[in-house]
Design an enzyme around this catalytic site. Structure first.
Site, PDB file in Angstrom:
ATOM      1  CG  ASP A 168      -1.637   1.248   1.488  1.00 61.61           C
ATOM      2  OD1 ASP A 168      -2.354   1.670   0.568  1.00 61.61           O
ATOM      3  OD2 ASP A 168      -1.499   1.847   2.586  1.00 61.61           O
ATOM      4  CG  ASP A 227      -1.818   7.813   0.364  1.00 63.48           C
ATOM      5  OD1 ASP A 227      -0.721   8.121  -0.140  1.00 63.48           O
ATOM      6  OD2 ASP A 227      -2.910   8.202  -0.076  1.00 63.48           O
ATOM      7  CG  ASP A 242      -2.106   2.444   6.443  1.00 60.88           C
ATOM      8  OD1 ASP A 242      -2.526   2.080   5.321  1.00 60.88           O
ATOM      9  OD2 ASP A 242      -2.176   3.625   6.832  1.00 60.88           O
TER      10      ASP A 242
HETATM   11 MG   LIG Z   1      -2.848   3.278   3.492  1.00 64.68          MG
END
Ligand SMILES: [Mg+2]
Length: 275
Positions: free
Chosen positions: A10, A12, A217
């Site tokens: 991922d 961001d 996240d």
């Molecule tokens: Mg993220």
């Protein structure tokens, strides 16, 4: 049969710092992956056009996954067997319905049921820049969509329930992002896009046991984390770290963003004695 690894990450809050968007702290592990010929697959809710800029800055020449798994983009010649030198042109493959089909259905539903929402297809670059906080040049890339539509819902929770049920019947689903609800194909997700790419690696080199390492996240990373051989959970900048994907092979990074990413990837490479 030899083991080889592919890293799906991922962006961001994972490879990129949540606030500064920097990947610098992750540079040592990125370089170590390159040295060991481990493909790094950028996997994001961003559009292909948005990811391409970052991919260039990272000097990354591997496939990518965009729009939450709505599409997989593969460099020309990358999976050729026998191999040919891959070029920097990438070809997107949709994992669900195309953008025009999604937008048309959304407009038909809005008209028929008077749903209260607006989406990227209703807005020009300036409006998207204001609503996302992106610089105008980036807003242009954010509007170059191929397989998902972010919307702002303005109706009641009851009409939202009716709306999502109608989407489901039309083989679409929703993902809640930071600012928008994303409408995409019912089968499109990061895990399915990851499996799709893994099968292409397996087809190219069948005598290799390809192992997926996935890092994320946020809730939209859970399916990918659960299906990977090794999951790296990056603590969320908000402090609400994912509790999913908890199993023996899961690594919980101690720092958010690229600092935690760098340490976790190095730990995995150490574990498998990759220099
Ligand atoms: Mg993220």
């Amino acid at each position: 049969v030899t083991d080889r690894f592919v890293v799906f990450t991922d962006l961001d809050g994972t490879l990129l710092d949540h606030h500064t968007y920097s990947f610098e702290p992750a540079a040592p592990a990125i370089e170590r992956l390159r040295r060991n010929d481990v493909p790094l697959i950028l996997t994001s809710s961003k559009t292909m056009a948005e990811i391409m800029g970052l991919r260039t800055r990272l000097k990354n020449h591997h496939p990518l996954i965009a729009e939450n798994g709505s599409l997989v983009a593969v460099p020309e010649n990358y999976f050729r067997n026998p191999p040919k030198p891959a070029t920097d042109r990438v070809w997107p493959r949709l994992m669900g319905p195309g953008y025009e089909q999604i937008v048309k259905l959304l407009r038909d539903l809005r008209e028929e049921f008077s749903f209260q929402f607006e989406g990227f297809s209703d807005w020009d670059e300036d409006r998207v820049a204001v609503l996302t906080g992106l610089p105008r040049a980036d807003a242009v890339h954010a509007r170059e969509r191929l397989g998902s539509e972010p919307i702002q819902w303005k109706g009641s929770p009851e009409s939202w329930a009716q709306f999502t049920e109608l989407l489901r019947r039309n083989h679409l689903r929703t993902i809640r992002g930071g600012r928008f609800e994303h409408i995409l194909g019912g089968q499109a997700d990061k895990a399915r896009a990851m499996q799709n790419l893994l099968s292409m690696y397996a087809e190219r080199e069948g005598d290799v046991h390809w192992q997926a390492i996935a890092a994320g996240d946020s809730p939209n990373d859970i399916s990918m984390l659960e299906e990977a051989n090794i999951a790296v959970v990056i603590p969320a900048a908000s402090g609400k770290t994912l509790d999913a994907a908890r199993r023996d092979s899961t690594l919980f990074a101690s720092d958010p963003g690229p600092v935690g990413w760098n340490a976790a990837i190095n730990e995995i490479l150490d574990r498998f004695q990759l220099p």
